[in-house]
Design a protein around this motif. Sequence first.
Motif, short mmCIF file in Angstrom:
data_model
loop_
_atom_site.label_atom_id
_atom_site.label_comp_id
_atom_site.label_asym_id
_atom_site.label_seq_id
_atom_site.Cartn_x
_atom_site.Cartn_y
_atom_site.Cartn_z
N LYS A 14 -23.37 -13.58 -4.14
CA LYS A 14 -22.47 -14.68 -3.81
C LYS A 14 -21.08 -14.12 -3.56
CE LYS A 14 -24.99 -18.06 -6.50
NZ LYS A 14 -24.96 -18.93 -7.67
N GLU A 15 -20.42 -14.67 -2.58
CA GLU A 15 -19.07 -14.22 -2.26
C GLU A 15 -18.05 -15.26 -2.70
OE1 GLU A 15 -18.75 -13.28 1.88
OE2 GLU A 15 -19.93 -11.47 1.68
N ARG A 16 -16.90 -14.75 -3.14
CA ARG A 16 -15.80 -15.65 -3.48
C ARG A 16 -14.49 -14.98 -3.08
NH1 ARG A 16 -16.88 -13.14 -8.37
NH2 ARG A 16 -15.10 -12.65 -9.68
N ARG A 17 -13.48 -15.78 -2.87
CA ARG A 17 -12.18 -15.31 -2.48
C ARG A 17 -11.30 -15.27 -3.73
NH1 ARG A 17 -11.32 -15.19 2.54
NH2 ARG A 17 -12.81 -16.80 2.97
N VAL A 18 -10.64 -14.12 -3.94
CA VAL A 18 -9.77 -13.92 -5.10
C VAL A 18 -8.39 -13.57 -4.58
CG1 VAL A 18 -9.35 -12.49 -7.13
CG2 VAL A 18 -11.68 -13.13 -6.54
N TYR A 19 -7.37 -14.23 -5.13
CA TYR A 19 -6.00 -13.95 -4.72
C TYR A 19 -5.36 -12.99 -5.70
CZ TYR A 19 -6.88 -17.63 -1.46
OH TYR A 19 -7.41 -18.37 -0.44
N VAL A 20 -4.69 -11.99 -5.15
CA VAL A 20 -4.10 -10.93 -5.95
C VAL A 20 -2.59 -11.00 -5.77
CG1 VAL A 20 -4.05 -8.44 -6.34
CG2 VAL A 20 -6.14 -9.52 -5.48
N HIS A 21 -1.87 -11.01 -6.89
CA HIS A 21 -0.41 -11.08 -6.80
C HIS A 21 0.23 -10.26 -7.93
CE1 HIS A 21 -1.66 -14.24 -9.55
NE2 HIS A 21 -0.45 -14.26 -10.04
N ASN A 22 1.54 -10.27 -7.95
CA ASN A 22 2.34 -9.59 -8.97
C ASN A 22 1.94 -8.13 -9.12
OD1 ASN A 22 3.69 -11.96 -9.39
ND2 ASN A 22 2.41 -12.59 -11.09
N GLY A 23 1.77 -7.67 -10.34
CA GLY A 23 1.49 -6.27 -10.62
C GLY A 23 0.18 -5.79 -10.05
N ALA A 24 -0.81 -6.67 -9.97
CA ALA A 24 -2.11 -6.26 -9.44
C ALA A 24 -1.99 -5.92 -7.96
CB ALA A 24 -3.14 -7.36 -9.65
N ARG A 25 -1.22 -6.69 -7.25
CA ARG A 25 -1.02 -6.42 -5.82
C ARG A 25 -0.28 -5.10 -5.64
NH1 ARG A 25 2.09 -10.16 -1.38
NH2 ARG A 25 1.51 -8.89 0.39
N GLU A 26 0.73 -4.87 -6.47
CA GLU A 26 1.50 -3.62 -6.38
C GLU A 26 0.63 -2.42 -6.74
OE1 GLU A 26 4.72 -4.36 -9.02
OE2 GLU A 26 5.53 -5.97 -7.75
N ALA A 27 -0.19 -2.55 -7.78
CA ALA A 27 -1.07 -1.45 -8.20
C ALA A 27 -2.07 -1.13 -7.10
CB ALA A 27 -1.79 -1.80 -9.49
N LEU A 28 -2.60 -2.16 -6.45
CA LEU A 28 -3.55 -1.94 -5.36
C LEU A 28 -2.87 -1.28 -4.16
CD1 LEU A 28 -6.50 -2.32 -4.85
CD2 LEU A 28 -6.07 -4.65 -4.13
N ALA A 29 -1.63 -1.67 -3.88
CA ALA A 29 -0.88 -1.04 -2.79
C ALA A 29 -0.62 0.43 -3.10
CB ALA A 29 0.43 -1.79 -2.56
N ASP A 30 -0.28 0.74 -4.36
CA ASP A 30 -0.06 2.13 -4.75
C ASP A 30 -1.32 2.95 -4.57
OD1 ASP A 30 2.54 1.46 -5.39
OD2 ASP A 30 2.19 1.42 -7.56
N TRP A 31 -2.47 2.39 -4.97
CA TRP A 31 -3.73 3.11 -4.83
C TRP A 31 -4.07 3.32 -3.36
CZ3 TRP A 31 -7.16 6.45 -5.70
CH2 TRP A 31 -8.44 6.38 -5.18
N LEU A 32 -3.88 2.30 -2.52
CA LEU A 32 -4.20 2.45 -1.10
C LEU A 32 -3.28 3.46 -0.42
CD1 LEU A 32 -5.15 -1.20 -0.19
CD2 LEU A 32 -6.63 0.81 -0.09
N ALA A 33 -2.06 3.60 -0.91
CA ALA A 33 -1.16 4.61 -0.36
C ALA A 33 -1.70 6.01 -0.64
CB ALA A 33 0.24 4.45 -0.95
N VAL A 34 -2.36 6.20 -1.77
CA VAL A 34 -2.96 7.48 -2.13
C VAL A 34 -4.31 7.64 -1.43
CG1 VAL A 34 -3.91 8.84 -4.04
CG2 VAL A 34 -1.79 7.55 -4.36
N ARG A 35 -5.12 6.60 -1.46
CA ARG A 35 -6.48 6.65 -0.93
C ARG A 35 -6.51 6.73 0.59
NH1 ARG A 35 -9.95 4.26 2.01
NH2 ARG A 35 -12.12 3.94 1.46
N GLY A 36 -5.62 5.97 1.24
CA GLY A 36 -5.64 5.86 2.69
C GLY A 36 -6.39 4.59 3.10
#
Length: 190
Positions: free
Chosen positions: A142-164
């Motif tokens: 089953k699929e669901r949509r999850v909204y990411v904000h605040n620190g979680a969004r920043e942490a994910l952006a930091d990881w994607l900057a490293v991961r590509g």
Amino acid sequence: LVNWAGLGQAYVARLRALLLAQGAAPSTVNVTLASVTGVLKQAWRLGTLSSDGFLRATDVKAARGSRVDRKGRVLLAGEVRALFDACHADTSAAGARDAALLALALGAGLRRDELCGLQVADYSPSATAGFAELVVKGKGNKERRVYVHNGAREALADWLAVRGQAPGALFLPVNRGGAVVTSSTGLTGQ
């Protein structure tokens, strides 16, 4: 040697009661009962147990219980802070990845396997009004949509900057040298 043909309903019911008395989880009791049923079914197929004997022996109700009693506890605010501090103290790619994993697990309530199943394509960094968006595939596909904000969004952006931004699994292993293993199919729940 067990005389499976002589195994009756009273024995199977007693086995169920003993397992429950020993504190076995309902799922463990039910797996055991299913195993006994499988052996008894094979005995019936081989002709060493009558149909009536099979039906009587397997006429034991499944164990019921609550999952609420599982072991576990709430993480205290200081413990959560210590986990994030440990991630930030790790200057390798693993620190950024682990901070993003932890942020999504705590901030978005994602399960371990849901985190590991995320793909880069499932993430939209600027979906709506300052919220990032993840499409999460959960239990039963089953699929669901999850909204990411605040620190979680920043942490994910930091990881994607490293991961590509290359397509594939969102969370990848990091080798001992601190490099992201891009040839990997991603992390597993284990």
